[in-house]
Design an enzyme around this catalytic site. Structure first.
Site, PDB file in Angstrom:
ATOM      1  N   HIS A   1       8.049   1.649 -10.684  1.00 38.47           N
ATOM      2  CA  HIS A   1       6.898   1.153  -9.931  1.00 38.47           C
ATOM      3  C   HIS A   1       5.623   1.608 -10.604  1.00 38.47           C
ATOM      4  O   HIS A   1       5.552   2.707 -11.151  1.00 38.47           O
ATOM      5  CB  HIS A   1       6.925   1.661  -8.483  1.00 38.47           C
TER       6      HIS A   1
ATOM      7  N   ASN B   1       4.651   7.237 -13.186  1.00 41.89           N
ATOM      8  CA  ASN B   1       5.266   8.560 -13.295  1.00 41.89           C
ATOM      9  C   ASN B   1       6.680   8.368 -13.832  1.00 41.89           C
ATOM     10  O   ASN B   1       7.426   7.503 -13.353  1.00 41.89           O
ATOM     11  CB  ASN B   1       5.294   9.239 -11.920  1.00 41.89           C
TER      12      ASN B   1
ATOM     13  N   ARG C   1       0.840  -1.200   0.000  1.00 39.60           N
ATOM     14  CA  ARG C   1       0.000   0.000   0.000  1.00 39.60           C
ATOM     15  C   ARG C   1       0.873   1.248   0.000  1.00 39.60           C
ATOM     16  O   ARG C   1       1.866   1.311   0.739  1.00 39.60           O
ATOM     17  CB  ARG C   1      -0.912   0.022   1.249  1.00 39.60           C
ATOM     18  N   ASP C   2       0.465   2.225  -0.819  1.00 41.50           N
ATOM     19  CA  ASP C   2       1.170   3.509  -0.813  1.00 41.50           C
ATOM     20  C   ASP C   2       0.958   4.170   0.544  1.00 41.50           C
ATOM     21  O   ASP C   2      -0.147   4.161   1.094  1.00 41.50           O
ATOM     22  CB  ASP C   2       0.642   4.405  -1.945  1.00 41.50           C
ATOM     23  N   ILE C   3       2.033   4.757   1.057  1.00 38.32           N
ATOM     24  CA  ILE C   3       1.990   5.364   2.387  1.00 38.32           C
ATOM     25  C   ILE C   3       1.135   6.645   2.396  1.00 38.32           C
ATOM     26  O   ILE C   3       0.678   7.082   3.460  1.00 38.32           O
ATOM     27  CB  ILE C   3       3.440   5.651   2.873  1.00 38.32           C
TER      28      ILE C   3
ATOM     29  N   HIS D   1       1.668   2.619 -10.012  1.00 36.12           N
ATOM     30  CA  HIS D   1       0.622   2.962  -9.060  1.00 36.12           C
ATOM     31  C   HIS D   1      -0.662   2.293  -9.544  1.00 36.12           C
ATOM     32  O   HIS D   1      -1.056   2.487 -10.705  1.00 36.12           O
ATOM     33  CB  HIS D   1       0.361   4.470  -9.037  1.00 36.12           C
TER      34      HIS D   1
ATOM     35  N   VAL E   1      10.639   8.347  -6.702  1.00 35.19           N
ATOM     36  CA  VAL E   1      11.460   7.167  -6.417  1.00 35.19           C
ATOM     37  C   VAL E   1      11.884   6.585  -7.761  1.00 35.19           C
ATOM     38  O   VAL E   1      11.038   6.168  -8.558  1.00 35.19           O
ATOM     39  CB  VAL E   1      10.676   6.122  -5.592  1.00 35.19           C
TER      40      VAL E   1
HETATM   41  P1  AMP Z   1       6.395   8.377  -7.465  1.00 41.84           P
HETATM   42  O1  AMP Z   1       6.158   9.767  -6.930  1.00 41.84           O
HETATM   43  O2  AMP Z   1       5.632   8.033  -8.690  1.00 41.84           O
HETATM   44  O3  AMP Z   1       7.878   8.092  -7.594  1.00 41.84           O
HETATM   45  O4  AMP Z   1       5.806   7.407  -6.372  1.00 41.84           O
HETATM   46  C1  AMP Z   1       6.444   7.123  -5.172  1.00 41.84           C
HETATM   47  C2  AMP Z   1       5.361   6.724  -4.211  1.00 41.84           C
HETATM   48  O5  AMP Z   1       5.958   6.036  -3.148  1.00 41.84           O
HETATM   49  C3  AMP Z   1       4.586   7.900  -3.608  1.00 41.84           C
HETATM   50  O6  AMP Z   1       3.206   7.786  -3.950  1.00 41.84           O
HETATM   51  C4  AMP Z   1       4.824   7.751  -2.100  1.00 41.84           C
HETATM   52  O7  AMP Z   1       3.670   8.067  -1.327  1.00 41.84           O
HETATM   53  C5  AMP Z   1       5.205   6.291  -1.990  1.00 41.84           C
HETATM   54  N1  AMP Z   1       6.045   5.952  -0.850  1.00 41.84           N
HETATM   55  C6  AMP Z   1       7.174   6.589  -0.444  1.00 41.84           C
HETATM   56  N2  AMP Z   1       7.685   5.982   0.627  1.00 41.84           N
HETATM   57  C7  AMP Z   1       6.885   4.926   0.909  1.00 41.84           C
HETATM   58  C8  AMP Z   1       6.872   3.908   1.900  1.00 41.84           C
HETATM   59  N3  AMP Z   1       7.825   3.838   2.847  1.00 41.84           N
HETATM   60  N4  AMP Z   1       5.875   2.980   1.886  1.00 41.84           N
HETATM   61  C9  AMP Z   1       4.913   3.051   0.950  1.00 41.84           C
HETATM   62  N5  AMP Z   1       4.866   3.976  -0.035  1.00 41.84           N
HETATM   63  C10 AMP Z   1       5.823   4.916  -0.046  1.00 41.84           C
END
Ligand code: AMP
Length: 116
Positions: A100, A87, A30-32, A102, A96
């Site tokens: 990945h 993204n 799950r996204d945080i 979403h 990140v």
């Molecule tokens: P992006 O901005 O497309 O690179 O997506 C990175 C996603 O990772 C964002 O939606 C963040 O909310 C999510 N994220 C960052 N750290 C964590 C974590 N520790 N656990 C879960 N999701 C995370």
């Protein structure tokens, strides 16, 4: 040596996450900071690819696996319908640089593809 990505730290169980799927090649959690009723991240375990363009060129079968896992998770956690977002680049919201997907699901009320 480069620091590991935050997602590699999750795979290594060095930081906690709410993991919903794991195989030899892929992890999903799950996204945080969820932006939909269901907001999952589907992540290949390899750190080799920074974004979906690199992944598509380097390992299209792994990209297809990500799509398949997204489909299964949307069925398990919602009604099977979902939005899949990669993204790609900081100006597109990528934070990140470990590829990945979403997976957004569970009743998306707005039709816009961007935020705000
Ligand atoms: P992006 O901005 O497309 O690179 O997506 C990175 C996603 O990772 C964002 O939606 C963040 O909310 C999510 N994220 C960052 N750290 C964590 C974590 N520790 N656990 C879960 N999701 C995370």
């Amino acid at each position: 040596m480069d620091a590991m990505s935050i997602f590699t730290a999750i795979i290594a169980r060095e930081i906690p996450a709410d993991i919903v799927f794991e195989s030899d090649t892929i992890i999903a959690f799950r996204d945080i900071a969820p932006r939909a009723p269901i907001h999952l991240l589907v992540v290949p375990k390899t750190e080799e690819y920074a974004n979906v363009v690199e992944l598509a060129a380097g390992d299209p079968a792994l990209l297809a696996e990500i799509v398949s896992v997204a489909k299964d998770l949307a069925r398990e956690h919602a009604d099977g319908e979902f939005r899949l977002i990669f993204n790609t680049g900081a100006n597109a919201g990528q934070s990140v640089f470990h590829v990945h997907a979403h997976v957004l699901a569970g009743g998306l009320s707005e039709g816009s593809l961007g935020e705000e």
